[in-house]
Design a protein around this motif. Structure first.
Motif, PDB file in Angstrom:
ATOM      1  N   LYS A 201     -12.281  12.765  55.803  1.00  0.00           N
ATOM      2  CA  LYS A 201     -12.784  11.746  56.720  1.00  0.00           C
ATOM      3  C   LYS A 201     -13.107  10.452  55.974  1.00  0.00           C
ATOM      4  N   GLN A 202     -13.792  10.571  54.853  1.00  0.00           N
ATOM      5  CA  GLN A 202     -14.156   9.391  54.065  1.00  0.00           C
ATOM      6  C   GLN A 202     -12.939   8.692  53.492  1.00  0.00           C
ATOM      7  N   GLU A 203     -11.932   9.484  53.107  1.00  0.00           N
ATOM      8  CA  GLU A 203     -10.700   8.895  52.593  1.00  0.00           C
ATOM      9  C   GLU A 203      -9.978   8.112  53.682  1.00  0.00           C
ATOM     10  N   MET A 204      -9.957   8.676  54.884  1.00  0.00           N
ATOM     11  CA  MET A 204      -9.310   7.984  56.004  1.00  0.00           C
ATOM     12  C   MET A 204     -10.054   6.693  56.349  1.00  0.00           C
ATOM     13  N   GLU A 205     -11.392   6.747  56.327  1.00  0.00           N
ATOM     14  CA  GLU A 205     -12.182   5.569  56.633  1.00  0.00           C
ATOM     15  C   GLU A 205     -11.997   4.482  55.592  1.00  0.00           C
ATOM     16  N   ASN A 206     -11.811   4.870  54.348  1.00  0.00           N
ATOM     17  CA  ASN A 206     -11.617   3.891  53.279  1.00  0.00           C
ATOM     18  C   ASN A 206     -10.236   3.234  53.353  1.00  0.00           C
ATOM     19  N   ASN A 207      -9.289   3.952  53.905  1.00  0.00           N
ATOM     20  CA  ASN A 207      -7.912   3.446  53.960  1.00  0.00           C
ATOM     21  C   ASN A 207      -7.629   2.615  55.211  1.00  0.00           C
ATOM     22  N   PHE A 208      -8.488   2.757  56.222  1.00  0.00           N
ATOM     23  CA  PHE A 208      -8.189   2.041  57.479  1.00  0.00           C
ATOM     24  C   PHE A 208      -9.367   1.193  57.924  1.00  0.00           C
TER      25      PHE A 208
END
Length: 208
Positions: A201-208
């Protein structure tokens, strides 16, 4: 003060004693605050201590009176491990599910389980197999029925002088060890699942 014949007979307090003195034997030095996930140290520590103690009892070829004394710390260590693990699941699960709820402060494991169960079921809402959850609930409820807040594992009587754990007469430590091994493995797997989902989830939030 003359209590024993000589200090050599028993370990006796001596000048300079301090429990927080580091040793030059580095392998005996426990380290504090070396990880950002300190909760894991507590969770793992109480479980490992319980396993070491119960395994030492179960390896004994014969029953001894030491079993009757060791059962209390064994149960307390297991109980506290489950309490911490459930609180960890609740805390991290609420972050994963975007819920702004307070960290539970009490020690009642069945009440903690009911909160954690909702999170576990929500995270695994696509799974049709509820057997592990149901079995874990049965065992945790059993522990809570005997002693919900672990008070009876620390003291024989409550504050009013009433005998605690009065409804239990025997407990087979080998059975306890095996059942708790399965329950703690399940809860650990749930915790790891939540951590993996949180990282994603955190990786997705950082990428978008």
């Amino acid at each position: 003060m003359r209590i024993i014949k000589s200090e050599e007979e028993l370990p006796w307090p001596k000048k300079g004693d301090s429990i927080f003195t580091p040793s030059n034997k580095w392998q005996y030095n426990a380290c504090f605050h070396f990880t950002h996930e300190e909760m894991h140290l507590y969770i793992d520590g109480y479980l490992r201590a319980a396993e070491i103690l119960v395994n030492s009892v179960c390896r004994s070829a014969r029953r001894s009176s030491y079993i009757d004394a060791k059962v209390y710390p064994i149960l307390f260590l297991y109980h506290h491990h489950i309490e911490l693990q459930l609180k960890n699941i609740i805390y991290k699960g609420n972050i994963l599910l975007n819920k702004n709820e307070r960290f539970p402060q009490h020690h009642k494991i069945y009440e903690l389980w009911l909160i954690a169960k909702k999170i576990i079921c929500k995270v695994n809402e696509n799974s049709k197999d509820r057997r592990p959850v149901n079995i874990a609930e049965k065992v945790i409820k059993e522990l809570a029925t005997i002693n919900n807040d672990a008070e009876g594992y620390r003291y024989p009587y409550d504050k009013d002088g009433n005998l605690l754990l009065k409804d239990i007469k025997h407990l087979n430590l080998d059975t306890l060890r095996k059942v708790m091994g399965r329950i703690t493995t399940f809860l650990d797997a749930v915790s790891e699942q939540i951590y993996v989902y949180l990282d994603y989830k955190q990786e997705m939030e950082n990428n978008f």
